[in-house]
Design a protein around this motif. Structure first.
Motif, PDB file in Angstrom:
ATOM      1  N   ASP A  82      58.140 -15.083  -6.435  1.00 30.63           N
ATOM      2  CA  ASP A  82      58.938 -15.787  -8.058  1.00 30.63           C
ATOM      3  C   ASP A  82      57.925 -16.969  -7.857  1.00 30.63           C
ATOM      4  O   ASP A  82      57.269 -18.134  -7.437  1.00 30.63           O
ATOM      5  N   GLU A  95      53.089 -14.659  -9.002  1.00 25.37           N
ATOM      6  CA  GLU A  95      53.359 -14.609  -9.993  1.00 25.37           C
ATOM      7  C   GLU A  95      53.933 -16.981 -10.999  1.00 25.37           C
ATOM      8  O   GLU A  95      54.390 -17.678  -9.577  1.00 25.37           O
ATOM      9  N   ASP A 104      59.786  -7.907  -7.314  1.00 22.43           N
ATOM     10  CA  ASP A 104      60.356  -8.925  -8.854  1.00 22.43           C
ATOM     11  C   ASP A 104      60.927 -10.182  -8.404  1.00 22.43           C
ATOM     12  O   ASP A 104      61.762 -10.125  -7.620  1.00 22.43           O
ATOM     13  N   ASP A 105      60.153 -11.524  -8.854  1.00 26.94           N
ATOM     14  CA  ASP A 105      61.067 -11.978  -8.590  1.00 26.94           C
ATOM     15  C   ASP A 105      61.854 -12.649  -6.990  1.00 26.94           C
ATOM     16  O   ASP A 105      62.401 -13.234  -6.448  1.00 26.94           O
TER      17      ASP A 105
HETATM   18 MG    MG Z   1      59.161 -12.209 -12.162  1.00 27.94          MG
END
Ligand code: MG
Ligand code: C2E
Ligand code: MG
Length: 773
Positions: free
Chosen positions: A693, A727, A670-671
């Motif tokens: 991210d 995202e 993630d990110d």
């Molecule tokens: Mg994220």
């Protein structure tokens, strides 16, 4: 894609300090001062001194063609007091003539009569000798022009000789720098002794500079009495230009030869002759180098970096000090003090301004300090954002001395991400502050910045963990200093409450007590049903189908209303209270995913995992039990892990990921982009998905560098066999661009906001109908 390296290597210049405008006013005054300086010849002493110093570097011997016969102390001692009887002058001339010199010059005053017998003898000697010049002098008028013949030889001598001009101009030091080529008396052209010695015809009443780099000691000089007594061989005088003159201190014909000391008039003439024998000296007017110096000063001041300004000015000064040396060796003479003066005052003014500014600049980092922040008037209408590095002093103490600047560079490069044109002000002890537009949505930006600090800074070979919190004061009409204080208090409160950032809140007293109790309320809130899970849909870009969702925790407080996930998740993580929340979200997500799968088939559920789970030994077992209980195939569950250095470096973390993969669940980083993101990291962590991210994705329409980052990450991930989720797809254009870039999946407001389970079910149903139609 090494994002950390990118951000830390290039500290945006503008974030460090705003460039100064070129100070035209200063340059104008410099030009005026330089002009006055040059016109009044103010630098004469310095000019002479510089020339003497330079002469020392190209000293050379005389030609030997000019010979001095000196009426020195020894001669006076042996022959008798001055003036000598003219018969001795006659004898001396006869002696010299016998040696067949090229010419003979008498730097001796013959303007008065002595006894007729001696005068007649000398006149006869002149007649015998032929090529003899006798002394005459002129005085110069106020303009420096030679106007009046003062003394010349008596007619009896004049009849058998030429005239030689013995005038020169000496200054207050009794130093002679220039002598004339000659003059015109009553229509007759008279050469100076120097011009006669060099046998050249120069322009009348024009002076030339004497080249004092000729060593006066190297001019062959013989005592008059030695010549008289035949002790000097004829060969020494044969074919030479012989000048006879007094050279005894008692006779007062003393001058100061620059760079040498006391000397005699006859030596000055000889040196003048040597100069002209080498060539015709050229005078370069002082304003020429002054113009160049002014150009150099303007160029230097137009540089942005102070060190470049200093370097340009110093280089120009060095050129002025050295280049004339090479010129003078070629008899080109130039006055450089007005030029040096221009450069020196520019340098002085620069130093003075810098000293003044030093009070507004951090001594180590050269960033503007908090005094500068308070002096920044336009800041009154701006929001103030303060970043507090919680362990700054501690981090510093682990570094070798002198490395603070590097640490600050790394911090600033992270703080400047996304806002590179902003000026960052540095306070003491790890405080960094900047102004922002009051309307800006701070939350996302500060969270992205906070994420950047999850990874240690690298200073040399050391890695330094940094913890940061932010405080924001949006503008309340108070003074900048009290608003700054509030922003700092907000940052401290955020740190205390385990939050990433906080607004300064005038009601913070009430709020503070709430935040303290928030953590203790979280567990109960889960039990009471105030915490629920929202699902944000994920769109497969190739098929434009919703293929999954991310589960996001939501807390709706009965009195406070919705509380941001980032706020309570971060607080719970930092106080090791995340376990119950994780279990709750996982349970809900897995249960609902199983349900959707049974109804609609193929649906993936992503759940965020805190790093602490990675060290929970029983987690894999519990997870497999959970999946079995709800009947969800492990491949439909994706665990999102934020990339952290710890994950890649600890064998334990990698081990855990390995076991989760063995179980069959998916792992997503993630990110991605805000962390350590090296190629090595990517290869080592056996994730099957990368989630870029949102701070990068949001910018791809406008920012070329973000677009490049996203594009190259997609390519890199694909080459390693990883799937890519983007995202933060907030607009349609982003979704379209991501599709073009071959991104696999997009998530963001343009596709759907985090929603309740019911809303997600409805969304899936309409999607299904649409694709069936
Ligand atoms: Mg994220
Ligand atoms: P995340 O995992 O990166 O989640 C994505 C966040 O971005 C979510 O914020 C989501 O609402 C937001 N978002 C999604 N699309 C867009 C968009 O197009 N534009 C913008 N500006 N934002 C978008 P949320 O729900 O506030 O969550 C924040 C963070 O809190 C999450 O970041 C995640 O790290 C953490 N989090 C949320 N739920 C949980 C949880 O159950 N457990 C753990 N450990 N962390 C959670
Ligand atoms: Mg996530």
């Amino acid at each position: 894609m090494d994002v950390v390296a990118r951000t830390s290597a290039e500290v945006p210049k503008s974030a460090v300090s705003a460039p100064e405008p070129t100070p035209w006013k200063l340059l104008l005054w410099t030009a005026v001062a330089g002009l006055i300086f040059g016109l009044i010849g103010f630098g004469e002493i310095a000019e002479d001194w510089l020339r003497i110093t330079r002469n020392g570097f190209h000293k050379h011997s005389a030609s030997g063609d000019i010979v001095i016969v000196a009426i020195d102390d020894k001669s006076l001692h042996e022959v008798g007091n001055w003036p000598w009887p003219r018969r001795i002058d006659a004898a001396l001339l006869d002696r010299i003539s016998a040696a067949e010199p090229k010419q003979v010059l008498f730097d001796i005053n013959f303007s008065f009569r002595s006894n007729p017998v001696d005068d007649a003898r000398f006149a006869a000697a002149l007649q015998r000798a032929g090529n003899v010049s006798l002394f005459t002098r002129s005085t110069s008028g106020s303009t420096g022009k030679l106007v009046r013949r003062e003394s010349g030889p008596i007619p009896a001598f004049r009849a058998h000789s030429k005239l030689g001009l013995a005038s020169y101009r000496y200054n207050y030091q009794n130093a002679i720098w220039r002598i004339p080529y000659g003059t015109n008396f009553d229509g007759e052209k008279i050469r100076s002794f120097a011009a006669a010695l060099a046998d050249i015809d120069g322009p009348a009443d024009v002076t030339f500079p004497i080249d004092y780099s000729t060593d006066v000691e190297s001019i062959p000089t013989y005592s008059a009495v030695e010549v008289l007594n035949g002790r000097i061989a004829d060969s020494k005088l044969k074919g030479k230009n012989v000048i006879i003159g007094t050279a005894a201190d008692v006779l007062n014909d003393n001058f100061f030869i620059p760079g040498h000391g006391l000397a005699y008039g006859v030596q000055v003439h000889a040196l003048g002759g040597e100069t002209l024998r080498r060539g015709i000296p050229t005078d370069v007017p002082w304003w020429m180098p002054a113009l160049l110096a002014f150009g150099a000063a303007a160029f230097a001041m137009s540089r942005h970096q102070p060190q470049w300004k200093y370097a340009c000015l110093s280089a120009a000064i060095a050129v002025l000090l050295v280049v004339p040396l090479f010129f003078e060796a070629r008899l080109i003479f130039v006055d450089v003090t007005p030029s040096l003066f221009i450069l020196a005052i520019t340098l002085g003014a620069l130093g003075w301004r810098q000293a003044k500014q030093r009070g507004l600049v951090n001594a180590v980092s050269k960033l503007p300090n908090l005094n500068a922040l308070q002096a920044h008037r336009p800041g009154r209408n701006k929001a103030i954002v303060a970043a507090r590095l919680l362990n700054y002093e501690e981090a510093l103490s682990t570094l070798p001395p002198g490395n603070e600047r590097q640490l600050v560079d790394q911090i600033v490069s992270r703080l400047a991400v996304g806002t590179s044109s902003r000026t960052i002000y540095q306070g003491d002890g790890g405080i960094f502050v900047w102004f922002a537009e009051p309307g800006d949505p701070f939350g996302n930006h500060l969270e992205a910045l906070h994420a950047l600090f999850r990874n240690p800074a690298r200073v040399g070979k050391l890695s330094v963990d940094l913890a940061v919190t932010f405080g924001v004061e949006v503008g309340s009409g108070r003074s900048i200093s009290s608003r700054l204080a509030s922003a700092l208090v907000a940052a401290d409160e955020a740190a205390r409450d385990g939050l990433k950032w906080r607004h300064h809140d005038p009601e913070s007293l009430q709020n503070a007590s709430w935040r303290l109790s928030m953590l203790s309320q979280l567990d109960q809130a889960i039990d009471k049903g105030e915490v629920w899970v929202a699902y944000q849909p994920k769109l497969e870009l190739a098929t434009k189908r919703i293929v999954g969702a991310e589960a996001l925790a939501r807390w709706t407080h009965p009195e406070k209303g919705p509380i941001a996930a980032s706020e309570f998740v971060a607080a719970a993580e930092q106080h090791n209270r995340i376990g119950k929340l994780t279990d709750f979200v996982l349970e809900q997500a897995v249960k609902n995913a199983a349900q959707i799968n049974r109804r609609d088939g193929e649906f993936e559920m992503a759940v965020n995992m805190s790093a602490s789970v990675m060290s929970d030994k029983g987690f894999v077992l519990r997870l497999s039990a959970l999946l079995a209980r709800h009947g969800l195939a492990p491949k439909y569950l994706i665990l999102e892990l934020t990339e952290t250095a710890a994950l890649a470096s600890s064998g334990e973390g990698l081990d855990m990921i390995g076991r989760l993969r063995d179980l069959g669940v998916g792992i997503s980083i993630d990110d991605y982009g805000t962390g350590l993101s090296t190629l090595d990291y990517l290869k080592r962590v056996p994730a099957n998905e990368i989630k870029i991210d949102q701070s990068f994705v949001k910018g791809i329409v406008d920012s070329r560098s973000d677009r490049l980052m996203v594009q190259s990450t997609i390519e890199l991930a694909h080459s390693l066999g990883r799937r890519v989720v983007a995202e933060g797809a907030e607009q349609r254009e982003i979704v379209d661009l991501l599709t073009e870039m071959n991104c696999d999946i997009a998530q963001g407001y343009a596709i759907g906001r985090p929603m309740s389970l019911e809303s997600l079910a409805r969304r899936l149903a309409t999607d299904r109908k649409r694709s069936a139609a």
